[in-house]
Design an enzyme around this catalytic site. Structure first.
Site, PDB file in Angstrom:
ATOM      1  N   THR A 190      79.453  46.171  80.080  1.00  0.00           N
ATOM      2  CA  THR A 190      78.897  45.123  79.190  1.00  0.00           C
ATOM      3  C   THR A 190      77.732  44.379  79.848  1.00  0.00           C
ATOM      4  O   THR A 190      76.988  43.681  79.168  1.00  0.00           O
ATOM      5  CB  THR A 190      79.975  44.082  78.845  1.00  0.00           C
ATOM      6  OG1 THR A 190      80.349  43.408  80.057  1.00  0.00           O
ATOM      7  CG2 THR A 190      81.193  44.718  78.222  1.00  0.00           C
TER       8      THR A 190
ATOM      9  N   ASP B 141      66.949  39.831  97.127  1.00  0.00           N
ATOM     10  CA  ASP B 141      68.378  39.556  96.898  1.00  0.00           C
ATOM     11  C   ASP B 141      68.840  38.461  97.859  1.00  0.00           C
ATOM     12  O   ASP B 141      68.922  38.664  99.074  1.00  0.00           O
ATOM     13  CB  ASP B 141      69.184  40.838  97.122  1.00  0.00           C
ATOM     14  CG  ASP B 141      70.636  40.647  96.709  1.00  0.00           C
ATOM     15  OD1 ASP B 141      71.096  41.353  95.797  1.00  0.00           O
ATOM     16  OD2 ASP B 141      71.328  39.770  97.298  1.00  0.00           O
TER      17      ASP B 141
ATOM     18  N   ASP C 282      72.013  39.330 100.050  1.00  0.00           N
ATOM     19  CA  ASP C 282      71.720  40.277 101.132  1.00  0.00           C
ATOM     20  C   ASP C 282      70.914  39.618 102.243  1.00  0.00           C
ATOM     21  O   ASP C 282      71.153  39.848 103.428  1.00  0.00           O
ATOM     22  CB  ASP C 282      70.941  41.480 100.584  1.00  0.00           C
ATOM     23  CG  ASP C 282      71.851  42.484  99.892  1.00  0.00           C
ATOM     24  OD1 ASP C 282      73.083  42.393 100.083  1.00  0.00           O
ATOM     25  OD2 ASP C 282      71.336  43.332  99.147  1.00  0.00           O
TER      26      ASP C 282
ATOM     27  N   ARG D 161      79.466  41.456  87.786  1.00  0.00           N
ATOM     28  CA  ARG D 161      78.877  41.913  86.534  1.00  0.00           C
ATOM     29  C   ARG D 161      79.584  43.180  86.056  1.00  0.00           C
ATOM     30  O   ARG D 161      79.621  44.177  86.792  1.00  0.00           O
ATOM     31  CB  ARG D 161      77.385  42.202  86.757  1.00  0.00           C
ATOM     32  CG  ARG D 161      76.654  42.427  85.450  1.00  0.00           C
ATOM     33  CD  ARG D 161      75.300  43.028  85.723  1.00  0.00           C
ATOM     34  NE  ARG D 161      74.393  42.035  86.252  1.00  0.00           N
ATOM     35  CZ  ARG D 161      73.210  41.777  85.700  1.00  0.00           C
ATOM     36  NH1 ARG D 161      72.813  42.433  84.647  1.00  0.00           N
ATOM     37  NH2 ARG D 161      72.424  40.881  86.227  1.00  0.00           N
TER      38      ARG D 161
HETATM   39  N1  URA Z   1      69.712  37.378  92.352  1.00  0.00           N
HETATM   40  C1  URA Z   1      69.002  37.467  93.498  1.00  0.00           C
HETATM   41  O1  URA Z   1      69.557  37.393  94.588  1.00  0.00           O
HETATM   42  N2  URA Z   1      67.667  37.663  93.396  1.00  0.00           N
HETATM   43  C2  URA Z   1      67.026  37.736  92.212  1.00  0.00           C
HETATM   44  O2  URA Z   1      65.805  37.885  92.201  1.00  0.00           O
HETATM   45  C3  URA Z   1      67.796  37.635  91.037  1.00  0.00           C
HETATM   46  C4  URA Z   1      69.144  37.458  91.135  1.00  0.00           C
END
Ligand code: URA
Length: 209
Positions: free
Chosen positions: A108, A200, A203, A104
């Protein structure tokens, strides 16, 4: 218009509950994502074309069905998508695996492609793009653009958990791509996380938290 399929199979829903749980550690999380990906692959391949061949059983001759040999490609969006690849390959071992990496842009906030490696016969394959989370839809939309720009057609998108915002954005950007999800959650929060979600996914899969 794209169709959205929510897989409400009890085994998928049961495993998804433990995937979501904060207490679930990396090893179990990875195993559960792998298992759910296999179960979802079973459902997503329901429309695979069959053909009849002649065989002989110990009792008689018969015509029987086999897959007609449509070539498939699996494309994980890096990095969390990798967690779903082996689960799909268990059912479709002959599939080729491409990879699309996006980051990302901090200014932007738009996804930017940094890595694309696809099977050389892209035009001949049907594709399943995989990513555990469909949040804003930005990565999925960009990854599917990448695949289409290189000749990809007949694309499906598969994820564990989607936010309504992501589903709408993906449907609008790619009306020809059907979306397969295990759960449609409530919303995105201000940080772009799916609520209630699972946190996430990258992770939790790779133990990088
Ligand atoms: N990516 C993730 O790993 N978790 C989310 O909640 C949104 C995007």
């Amino acid at each position: 218009m794209a169709k959205v399929y929510v897989f409400d199979h009890p085994l998928i829903q049961h495993k998804l509950t433990y995937i979501r749980e904060t207490q679930t550690g990396t090893k179990e999380f990875r195993e559960l994502v792998d298992e759910v990906a296999t179960l979802m692959a079973f459902e997503i391949t329901r429309d695979m074309p069959l053909e009849e061949i002649d065989i002989e059983t110990p009792v008689s001759k018969m015509k029987s069905k086999v897959l007609s040999g449509k070539k498939l490609g699996i494309v994980p969006i890096l990095r969390a998508g990798i967690g779903m690849v082996d689960g799909v390959l268990k059912l479709i071992p002959a599939a080729k695996v491409g990879h699309i990496g996006l980051y990302r842009d901090p200014k932007t906030l738009k996804p930017v492609e940094y890595y694309v490696k696809l099977p050389s016969d892209v035009e001949e394959r049907d594709f399943i793009v995989v990513d555990p989370m469909l949040a804003t839809g930005g990565s999925a939309i960009e990854a599917i653009h990448s695949l289409k720009n290189r000749g990809g057609k007949n694309i499906k998108f598969m994820c564990l958990i989607a936010a309504p915002e992501g589903v709408e954005a993906l449907k609008e950007a790619h009306p020809d791509v059907d979306i397969y999800i295990a759960a449609l959650d409530e919303k995105l929060n201000e940080k772009g996380y799916i609520v209630p979600g699972l946190g996430d996914a990258g992770d939790r899969l790779f133990g990088t938290k």
